[in-house]
Design an enzyme around this catalytic site. Sequence first.
Site, PDB file in Angstrom:
ATOM      1  N   THR A   1     -40.382  40.680 -50.874  1.00  0.00           N
ATOM      2  CA  THR A   1     -41.658  40.094 -51.183  1.00  0.00           C
ATOM      3  C   THR A   1     -41.560  38.851 -51.993  1.00  0.00           C
ATOM      4  O   THR A   1     -41.474  39.095 -53.097  1.00  0.00           O
ATOM      5  CB  THR A   1     -42.705  40.913 -51.553  1.00  0.00           C
ATOM      6  OG1 THR A   1     -41.982  41.752 -52.573  1.00  0.00           O
ATOM      7  CG2 THR A   1     -43.131  42.095 -50.519  1.00  0.00           C
TER       8      THR A   1
ATOM      9  N   ASP B   1     -20.370   7.190 -21.370  1.00  0.00           N
ATOM     10  CA  ASP B   1     -21.120   8.247 -22.284  1.00  0.00           C
ATOM     11  C   ASP B   1     -22.188   8.789 -21.784  1.00  0.00           C
ATOM     12  O   ASP B   1     -23.157   9.240 -22.651  1.00  0.00           O
ATOM     13  CB  ASP B   1     -21.045   7.510 -23.754  1.00  0.00           C
ATOM     14  CG  ASP B   1     -21.260   8.798 -24.813  1.00  0.00           C
ATOM     15  OD1 ASP B   1     -20.892   9.837 -24.558  1.00  0.00           O
ATOM     16  OD2 ASP B   1     -21.709   8.367 -25.935  1.00  0.00           O
TER      17      ASP B   1
ATOM     18  N   HIS C   1     -16.814   6.680 -27.957  1.00  0.00           N
ATOM     19  CA  HIS C   1     -16.482   7.417 -29.408  1.00  0.00           C
ATOM     20  C   HIS C   1     -15.708   8.629 -29.366  1.00  0.00           C
ATOM     21  O   HIS C   1     -15.519   9.312 -28.338  1.00  0.00           O
ATOM     22  CB  HIS C   1     -17.779   7.807 -29.936  1.00  0.00           C
ATOM     23  CG  HIS C   1     -18.601   8.918 -29.059  1.00  0.00           C
ATOM     24  ND1 HIS C   1     -18.478  10.138 -29.426  1.00  0.00           N
ATOM     25  CD2 HIS C   1     -19.492   8.621 -27.938  1.00  0.00           C
ATOM     26  CE1 HIS C   1     -19.583  10.802 -28.729  1.00  0.00           C
ATOM     27  NE2 HIS C   1     -19.840  10.018 -27.853  1.00  0.00           N
TER      28      HIS C   1
ATOM     29  N   GLU D   1     -20.459   7.917 -33.812  1.00  0.00           N
ATOM     30  CA  GLU D   1     -21.606   7.753 -32.887  1.00  0.00           C
ATOM     31  C   GLU D   1     -22.502   8.902 -32.949  1.00  0.00           C
ATOM     32  O   GLU D   1     -23.683   8.492 -32.811  1.00  0.00           O
ATOM     33  CB  GLU D   1     -20.950   7.792 -31.360  1.00  0.00           C
ATOM     34  CG  GLU D   1     -22.020   7.452 -30.385  1.00  0.00           C
ATOM     35  CD  GLU D   1     -22.845   8.483 -29.866  1.00  0.00           C
ATOM     36  OE1 GLU D   1     -24.128   8.275 -29.209  1.00  0.00           O
ATOM     37  OE2 GLU D   1     -22.739   9.751 -29.917  1.00  0.00           O
ATOM     38  N   GLU D   2     -22.058  10.134 -33.235  1.00  0.00           N
ATOM     39  CA  GLU D   2     -22.812  11.302 -33.232  1.00  0.00           C
ATOM     40  C   GLU D   2     -23.366  11.432 -34.504  1.00  0.00           C
ATOM     41  O   GLU D   2     -24.335  12.296 -34.640  1.00  0.00           O
ATOM     42  CB  GLU D   2     -21.814  12.653 -32.942  1.00  0.00           C
ATOM     43  CG  GLU D   2     -21.100  12.589 -31.675  1.00  0.00           C
ATOM     44  CD  GLU D   2     -22.194  12.884 -30.486  1.00  0.00           C
ATOM     45  OE1 GLU D   2     -23.231  12.992 -30.609  1.00  0.00           O
ATOM     46  OE2 GLU D   2     -21.743  13.172 -29.315  1.00  0.00           O
TER      47      GLU D   2
ATOM     48  N   ASP E   1     -15.539  10.859 -31.977  1.00  0.00           N
ATOM     49  CA  ASP E   1     -16.069  11.789 -32.741  1.00  0.00           C
ATOM     50  C   ASP E   1     -16.909  12.907 -31.798  1.00  0.00           C
ATOM     51  O   ASP E   1     -17.276  12.289 -30.795  1.00  0.00           O
ATOM     52  CB  ASP E   1     -16.785  11.426 -33.962  1.00  0.00           C
ATOM     53  CG  ASP E   1     -18.273  10.618 -33.419  1.00  0.00           C
ATOM     54  OD1 ASP E   1     -18.094   9.885 -32.392  1.00  0.00           O
ATOM     55  OD2 ASP E   1     -19.245  10.600 -33.976  1.00  0.00           O
TER      56      ASP E   1
ATOM     57  N   SER F   1     -29.678   9.113 -26.326  1.00  0.00           N
ATOM     58  CA  SER F   1     -29.211   7.823 -27.186  1.00  0.00           C
ATOM     59  C   SER F   1     -27.831   7.615 -27.305  1.00  0.00           C
ATOM     60  O   SER F   1     -27.174   8.461 -27.680  1.00  0.00           O
ATOM     61  CB  SER F   1     -30.113   7.954 -28.231  1.00  0.00           C
ATOM     62  OG  SER F   1     -31.594   8.585 -28.337  1.00  0.00           O
TER      63      SER F   1
ATOM     64  N   HIS G   1     -23.108  18.795 -26.804  1.00  0.00           N
ATOM     65  CA  HIS G   1     -23.649  19.339 -27.943  1.00  0.00           C
ATOM     66  C   HIS G   1     -23.990  21.041 -28.129  1.00  0.00           C
ATOM     67  O   HIS G   1     -24.302  21.534 -29.255  1.00  0.00           O
ATOM     68  CB  HIS G   1     -25.017  18.714 -28.305  1.00  0.00           C
ATOM     69  CG  HIS G   1     -24.928  17.355 -28.493  1.00  0.00           C
ATOM     70  ND1 HIS G   1     -25.738  16.427 -29.172  1.00  0.00           N
ATOM     71  CD2 HIS G   1     -23.716  16.215 -28.053  1.00  0.00           C
ATOM     72  CE1 HIS G   1     -25.564  15.414 -29.145  1.00  0.00           C
ATOM     73  NE2 HIS G   1     -24.235  15.318 -28.453  1.00  0.00           N
TER      74      HIS G   1
ATOM     75  N   ASP H   1     -18.228  14.495 -23.763  1.00  0.00           N
ATOM     76  CA  ASP H   1     -18.870  13.670 -24.770  1.00  0.00           C
ATOM     77  C   ASP H   1     -18.162  13.620 -26.037  1.00  0.00           C
ATOM     78  O   ASP H   1     -18.142  14.347 -26.856  1.00  0.00           O
ATOM     79  CB  ASP H   1     -20.590  14.325 -25.117  1.00  0.00           C
ATOM     80  CG  ASP H   1     -21.155  13.553 -25.889  1.00  0.00           C
ATOM     81  OD1 ASP H   1     -21.060  12.469 -26.258  1.00  0.00           O
ATOM     82  OD2 ASP H   1     -22.214  14.152 -26.444  1.00  0.00           O
TER      83      ASP H   1
ATOM     84  N   HIS I   1     -42.376  36.295 -57.180  1.00  0.00           N
ATOM     85  CA  HIS I   1     -43.011  37.661 -56.728  1.00  0.00           C
ATOM     86  C   HIS I   1     -44.297  37.313 -56.080  1.00  0.00           C
ATOM     87  O   HIS I   1     -45.208  36.857 -56.356  1.00  0.00           O
ATOM     88  CB  HIS I   1     -43.208  38.641 -58.054  1.00  0.00           C
ATOM     89  CG  HIS I   1     -43.442  40.107 -57.435  1.00  0.00           C
ATOM     90  ND1 HIS I   1     -44.415  40.669 -56.597  1.00  0.00           N
ATOM     91  CD2 HIS I   1     -42.748  41.216 -57.747  1.00  0.00           C
ATOM     92  CE1 HIS I   1     -44.510  41.795 -56.357  1.00  0.00           C
ATOM     93  NE2 HIS I   1     -43.202  41.971 -56.873  1.00  0.00           N
TER      94      HIS I   1
HETATM   95  N1  BES Z   1     -23.473  11.046 -25.036  1.00  0.00           N
HETATM   96  C1  BES Z   1     -24.545  11.067 -25.543  1.00  0.00           C
HETATM   97  C2  BES Z   1     -25.521  10.230 -25.247  1.00  0.00           C
HETATM   98  C3  BES Z   1     -26.346  10.753 -23.967  1.00  0.00           C
HETATM   99  C4  BES Z   1     -26.774  11.953 -23.725  1.00  0.00           C
HETATM  100  C5  BES Z   1     -26.526   9.706 -22.939  1.00  0.00           C
HETATM  101  C6  BES Z   1     -27.442  12.331 -22.779  1.00  0.00           C
HETATM  102  C7  BES Z   1     -27.248  10.204 -22.003  1.00  0.00           C
HETATM  103  C8  BES Z   1     -27.660  11.359 -21.729  1.00  0.00           C
HETATM  104  C9  BES Z   1     -24.178  10.847 -27.147  1.00  0.00           C
HETATM  105  O1  BES Z   1     -22.850  11.103 -27.449  1.00  0.00           O
HETATM  106  C10 BES Z   1     -25.065  11.154 -28.065  1.00  0.00           C
HETATM  107  O2  BES Z   1     -25.280  12.455 -28.092  1.00  0.00           O
HETATM  108  N2  BES Z   1     -25.955  10.507 -28.833  1.00  0.00           N
HETATM  109  C11 BES Z   1     -26.697  11.063 -29.784  1.00  0.00           C
HETATM  110  C12 BES Z   1     -27.023   9.991 -30.638  1.00  0.00           C
HETATM  111  C13 BES Z   1     -27.819  10.651 -32.003  1.00  0.00           C
HETATM  112  C14 BES Z   1     -26.649  11.609 -32.715  1.00  0.00           C
HETATM  113  C15 BES Z   1     -27.720   9.225 -33.194  1.00  0.00           C
HETATM  114  C16 BES Z   1     -28.150  11.696 -28.981  1.00  0.00           C
HETATM  115  O3  BES Z   1     -28.568  11.160 -28.143  1.00  0.00           O
HETATM  116  O4  BES Z   1     -28.475  12.920 -29.830  1.00  0.00           O
HETATM  117 ZN    ZN Z   2     -23.203  13.502 -28.060  1.00  0.00          ZN
END
Ligand code: BES
Ligand code: ZN
Length: 459
Positions: free
Chosen positions: A317, A182, A88, A155-156, A90, A401, A429, A121, A215
């Site tokens: 408040t 990835d 990916h 993907e993200e 993105d 994931s 991230h 990533d 309030h």
């Molecule tokens: N590269 C990651 C997936 C990953 C993270 C694999 C850590 C193994 C270890 C991928 O780009 C990713 O961050 N996926 C997201 C998917 C979600 C946003 C649907 C994730 O895992 O949070």
């Molecule tokens: Zn990612």
Amino acid sequence: MKISSVIDFSRNNQDLFLSQLKDFIKIPSISSSPNNNQDVQNCAKFLYNDLINIGFTNVEIIETKKHPIVYGELFYSKRLPTILIYGHYDVQPVNPLKLWTSPPFEATIRDGRLYGRGTVDDKGQVHLHLKAIESWLKVHKKLPVNIKFIIEGEEEIGSENLEPFIKENKNKLDSDLIIISDTSMIKKGFPSITYGLRGISYFQLDVKGTSQDLHSGMYGGAVKNPINALVEILSKLRNSNGKILIPSFYDKVRKILPSERKSFSELPFDEVEFQKNIQAPKLFNEKEYSILESLWCRPSLDINGIWGGFTEEGSKTVIPSEAHAKVSLRLVPDQKPNEIETLFENYIKKISPNEINIHIERMHGGNPFISDITHPAFKAASLALEKGFGKKAVFIREGGSIPIVNNMCDVLNVNCLLIGFGLPGENAHAPDEWLDLDNYRLGIESAIHLYKGLSEVKF
Ligand code: BES
Ligand code: ZN
């Protein structure tokens, strides 16, 4: 076809490859931000141009309802195995910006690391395959396998538009094996093959109370505060030991095999070091499981964000009229996102106080994945990594994931090899994401070996 000259070519062109990777990183292709739509398009175009320059055929930018898919192929003969490489382009958002040592889209090298959003990533890992392929083509004019390369821009955010594309293009994507880079290695110097990933279900919860803010002296004690209500709801999702309280949630969780437990315990992973690296005051996991077992084989539930009410300096408040939270669950085989989402919704409705209205939005989901490591491609991959890194590969699972993997394998009826060159601590991230430049180089070399190794596998 001699491989040493391909390896030499990749070594002699490291600087050029790296400068091209930097240009790739500099494009802020944040898929979740509508402000970056044009950047995402530009990034697809960048890849399109690179695929053409490298020598791919049938190169296309395929528009979808949101972000485009980039595709190219190198097809030589039906007698050769066909490898589908997926990645990916993105990236995740970059806030908080002020925590970055150098700007996220500047692509800066420090201490043998390339810093920037998407370095590990997944742009760096897509790029290393492109440059491994380019090295083969420059030296031998062809590869020992057929290649189909698909790079998506969503993907993200859950790969929503890739799924129908795969279903509608089964012939186009017909292949013997999928390769994805990835994921990560368990530790620097330990090349790793990932055979399992967790799935995901992602929600937004919106709690609405009165028509407007009130309030808190004039109304406090007479109406339900939506933030109080949301906190009540969220506090019932897990008990203090971390057990998830959604009824039937664990019913389909696959048991960990004793053999797998043993193999995890032999991996170069140190819980104390893991804790130290993230400076956690203490780790928090289910007592009956090790940290790796908790991360890789057990589901989890996290509140990703919560907002509402007055958060500025000073005090006010007020009883706010609404409250919100984002909640995600990591799933393991054999949990199904759809079933879990229904269980989650029913439970939230049941525990929601009736003085407020709650709206539950299913944002995205992805199946967990586990592959069959007895498939002969795993042996070939293991040897290729050993040649690349000079060290035997280890087999791991991971907690992250890749939402499309499981469905892509099902629809195309093929196995998937996840060989990642990320490292723990690379801040994917998060601010200061980086890619280890030794891994980028050795990743290219391993990929060069891998294509050759796979050409000898009987699929
Ligand atoms: N590269 C990651 C997936 C990953 C993270 C694999 C850590 C193994 C270890 C991928 O780009 C990713 O961050 N996926 C997201 C998917 C979600 C946003 C649907 C994730 O895992 O949070
Ligand atoms: Zn990612």
